[in-house]
Design an enzyme around this catalytic site. Structure first.
Site, PDB file in Angstrom:
ATOM      1  N   GLU A  51       0.806  -1.164  -0.061  1.00  9.36           N
ATOM      2  CA  GLU A  51       0.008  -0.112   0.208  1.00  9.36           C
ATOM      3  C   GLU A  51       0.791   1.169  -0.086  1.00  9.36           C
ATOM      4  O   GLU A  51       0.687   2.206  -0.515  1.00  9.36           O
ATOM      5  CB  GLU A  51      -0.903  -0.098   1.242  1.00  9.36           C
ATOM      6  N   CYS A 206     -13.518   0.466 -15.310  1.00 10.55           N
ATOM      7  CA  CYS A 206     -13.912   2.053 -15.189  1.00 10.55           C
ATOM      8  C   CYS A 206     -12.574   2.937 -15.337  1.00 10.55           C
ATOM      9  O   CYS A 206     -12.396   3.722 -14.431  1.00 10.55           O
ATOM     10  CB  CYS A 206     -14.718   2.162 -13.891  1.00 10.55           C
ATOM     11  N   CYS A 213     -17.520   0.178 -20.568  1.00 10.92           N
ATOM     12  CA  CYS A 213     -18.827   0.023 -20.071  1.00 10.92           C
ATOM     13  C   CYS A 213     -19.306  -1.417 -20.467  1.00 10.92           C
ATOM     14  O   CYS A 213     -20.351  -1.831 -19.724  1.00 10.92           O
ATOM     15  CB  CYS A 213     -19.775   1.211 -20.183  1.00 10.92           C
ATOM     16  N   CYS A 216     -18.662  -4.034 -18.106  1.00 12.86           N
ATOM     17  CA  CYS A 216     -18.904  -3.741 -16.696  1.00 12.86           C
ATOM     18  C   CYS A 216     -19.950  -4.430 -16.123  1.00 12.86           C
ATOM     19  O   CYS A 216     -20.972  -4.340 -16.344  1.00 12.86           O
ATOM     20  CB  CYS A 216     -19.034  -2.185 -16.587  1.00 12.86           C
ATOM     21  N   CYS A 222     -25.325   2.133 -13.021  1.00 13.11           N
ATOM     22  CA  CYS A 222     -24.540   3.414 -13.158  1.00 13.11           C
ATOM     23  C   CYS A 222     -25.332   4.549 -13.739  1.00 13.11           C
ATOM     24  O   CYS A 222     -25.489   4.440 -14.765  1.00 13.11           O
ATOM     25  CB  CYS A 222     -23.297   3.199 -14.202  1.00 13.11           C
TER      26      CYS A 222
END
Length: 368
Positions: A51, A206, A213, A216, A222
DNA sequence: AATACGGGGCC
DNA sequence: GGCCCAGTATT
């Protein structure tokens, strides 16, 4: 007691919507999740390292760094007892070097305050240097399945589109909305999996420029897609104004060694080693080179003779861009100026491997 | 709220 | 060349 909180700019989805969203997302993630090195274990130390490295840094860049790093320092304790210069050496080229110093310091704090075990307590994690709201949420959810939200580049874009929020996402109102969304969307269990699925969807489907899309799993949910706004959200950030400048770097040689300086604390590349650099006017070449000899004499006490120009490097740096011209200098006389506040050393080229260098310094060292 | 902090991926 | 990236700390 009542606290006056600013209302969210738009309404958050209801519980039924969120349940559908989670279900579709997790089903997709089970199939599409990438096999990334830091996903092969839930060791909080490894999650932490990944991270920190991933802050403002792309996955493909981080992968080789992560593998080398955890091989060199497999545990919090190993990191804590390492020399900082070795930690920085493994960070070379990754940028934002403060991350490496702070992680090293945090490892020592974990040894001293938590017996070398990565803390599970939210406030204890947030108290570690280099760990902010996002990173704490990511570590706690991924390693321990704590019910903690995350918000970062991928999920900002994803939520902005899903909600059709076209305000500036980094302003306080946008942040309030998006963090609220990040919290409301969390499940009760397997929080880490959901948070990673959110990031994966934002990253792989995305996408910034070309959202996929058609592929997706939450297309039907959305709002931006429904309104045909997916390519206009989120609004592009205002671009910073760059300052352009020229610098010269000099390889000064003496008896098989080259001269290195340590970058001063508080500035860019703080504490890293580099070849002496001098700001120059971008004027004519002969005058520049004459000035350079004088700069070196004043700043180091060395009289040098410049050889040829080795190369010109352009590199982009936050808020300014440098054109770096690299000269070769031979030291004729003089000694290092003791009164100068920057530590300097003569080093054999073979020794350069032991010193953390700035990225351009490392490129130059291959010429030495 | 604005700014410093890096370097590379990718069009 | 420009935009962006699994942000944080400081002012």
């Amino acid at each position: 007691m009542s606290r006056e909180s600013t209302p969210l700019p738009i309404a958050l989805p209801d519980a039924a919507w969120r349940a559908r969203f989670r279900r579709a997302l997790l089903r997709w993630y089970a199939r599409a999740a990438r096999d990334l090195p830091w996903r092969r274990s839930r060791d909080p130390y490894r999650v932490w390292v990944s991270e920190i490295m991933l802050q403002q840094t792309q996955v493909t860049t981080v992968e080789p760094y992560f593998n080398r790093f955890v091989r060199a320092f497999p545990t919090v304790k190993a990191l804590a007892r390492a020399d900082e210069s070795r930690v920085l050496r493994l960070w070379e080229g990754l940028g934002y070097y403060r991350r490496a110093r702070q992680m090293h310091q945090a490892a020592q704090a974990i040894v001293e305050q938590h017996a070398g075990r990565f803390p599970r307590d939210r406030d204890a994690v947030r108290a570690l240097p280099g760990i902010g709201r996002y990173t704490a949420g990511a570590i706690l959810s991924i390693a321990f399945d704590a019910r903690e939200p995350i918000l970062e580049a991928n999920t900002i874009r994803l939520f902005c589109r899903v909600l059709a929020y076209d305000g500036p996402p980094h302003a306080s109102q946008g942040q309030a909305l998006l963090w609220a969304m990040a919290e409301r969307v969390l499940p009760r269990r397997e929080v880490g999996r959901l948070n990673q699925a959110l990031m994966e969807l934002g990253s792989e489907v995305c996408r910034n420029r070309t959202p996929q899309c058609d592929a997706c799993p939450v297309e039907a949910l959305c709002e931006a897609r429904r309104r045909g706004l997916e390519s206009q959200i989120p609004r592009p950030k205002p671009k910073p104004v760059f300052e352009y400048r020229h610098e010269a770097a000099v390889l000064i040689r003496r008896r098989g060694c080259v001269l290195l300086i340590q970058r001063p604390e508080g500035g860019r590349w703080a504490g890293l080693w580099d070849f002496p650099r001098y700001a120059l006017d971008a004027e004519d070449d002969t005058r520049r080179r004459a000035e350079l000899v004088e700069h070196v004499r004043r700043q180091t006490g060395l009289t040098i003779e410049l050889g040829s120009r080795l190369k010109t490097i352009r590199h982009g740096v936050t808020r300014y861009r440098i054109t770096l011209e690299c000269y070769e200098g031979r030291c004729l006389s003089g000694r290092l100026n003791r009164g100068h506040n920057r530590p300097m050393r003569w080093l054999h080229p073979a020794e350069l491997d032991d010193y953390p260098l700035s990225t351009t310094g490392r490129k130059l060292s291959r010429l030495a």
